[in-house]
Design a protein around this motif. Structure first.
Motif: not given
Length: 335
Positions: A175-190
């Motif tokens: 589950g952790i390996a396939q989890a889509a990243p949450t866009p709540y960190g700087a790297a994901e949001a920008f």
């Protein structure tokens, strides 16, 4: 004189009725308050894990793993418990089991519909992978039940405990390996250093994030989880955008924080816009690179840069490529 056995027999039907009434009360209670319990659990998980993909996936997995492990531990150790330990076990285990029960979908519903708010998709996936691990354990338990070899048959309890730990942890790992990243960190949001929007090239100068919102907004409010900050420029003008977004566990908390901030007029050298899209409070500031005062004729194209950054941020959050259109005097410097 009535014997103790006769007294117990007399009250046995009453105890039976009380037990049935208690079960019915719990069922109806869960039906009425289940939504509020689920909301509280999801918000707590988001706060505790900063809504990271790993944290929310693990929280969903625990909804399945924790009550099963609690019940199994009680069954295995019940005879060896003292009366005080048994009472403590029931006090601790009942809320765990009932809380997990609220996540059982009703008729015409599904697991994904039970989760709302930041990190809900990851938490839903974690629950499903927890169920997958439980299904794997059931298969192992059936195989263990058929063991005839004496050396293994006498260790069935140990084998079942090992199978439960193995299959459940395997479900969590997948589950952790396939989890889509949450866009709540700087790297994901920008995610991009540069991008093109409406013919302009925008560049990310810096980006950072931190847990909570202490010292970020004039009022922190309740329920803030993460703060994102980025600085952007555009080749269309000398505009510099200072962009701050604070994530809240509920959109009600976000709107309350926005209202408490007010219009935030800013200084003569910058234009400030405060908004509350969904669970976010967004404070966007735009100014000239040399920090000179903004005249009225310049506000439109400076705010256009801020609008582009805001739309790009929201597009990443919702997975939609939405671009702004010029309106109300806000548009590119070069049409």
């Amino acid at each position: 004189m009535t014997s103790p056995v006769t007294q117990k027999s007399r009250f046995a039907p009453l105890f039976g009725l009380l037990a049935i009434a208690a079960v019915i009360a719990v069922i109806f209670g869960v039906a009425f308050v289940g939504r509020y319990v689920r909301t509280a659990v999801i918000e707590f998980a988001c706060q505790a894990t900063a809504c990271t993909a790993t944290g929310m996936t693990t929280a969903g997995w625990l909804i399945v793993a924790l009550p099963i492990a609690t019940i199994a531990a009680g069954v295995l150790a019940f005879k060896r418990m003292s009366k005080l330990v048994k009472a403590a076990y029931f006090v601790l285990s009942v809320p765990i089991v009932v809380t997990s029960w609220t996540f059982v979908p009703g008729r015409g519903s599904s697991f994904s519909k039970l989760f709302k708010g930041p990190g809900s998709y990851q938490m839903s996936d974690g629950l499903l992978w927890g169920l997958a691990g439980l299904a794997g354990f059931v298969v192992c338990a059936v195989l263990v039940s058929f063991l005839k070899q004496e050396s293994l048959a006498g260790r069935k309890t140990h084998l079942l405990c090992g199978a439960f730990a193995t299959t459940m942890l395997a479900g969590l790992a997948i589950g952790i390996a396939q989890a889509a990243p949450t866009p709540y960190g700087a790297a994901e949001a920008f995610p991009e250093e540069t991008w093109t929007a409406s013919g302009d090239t925008l560049r990310r100068v810096s980006a950072s994030d931190k847990a909570g919102c202490a010292g970020v907004l004039p009022v922190g409010g309740t329920g803030c989880v993460r703060t994102l900050h980025g600085v952007f420029t555009t080749d269309d003008s000398d505009a510099v955008v200072d962009f701050t977004a604070v994530l809240y566990t509920t959109d009600e908390d976000a709107r309350a924080a926005r209202d408490a901030i007010g219009s935030a007029a800013g200084r003569a050298s910058e234009a400030v816009v405060v908004s509350a899209p969904n669970n976010w409070v967004v404070v966007g500031k735009v100014s000239h690179a040399d920090n000179r005062d903004i005249v009225q004729a310049e506000r439109g194209y400076l705010l256009w840069t801020l609008k582009q950054v805001t739309y790009r941020f929201l597009s990443v959050q919702h997975g939609l490529g939405v671009r702004p259109t010029p309106a109300d005097g806000i548009g590119p410097k070069t049409p």
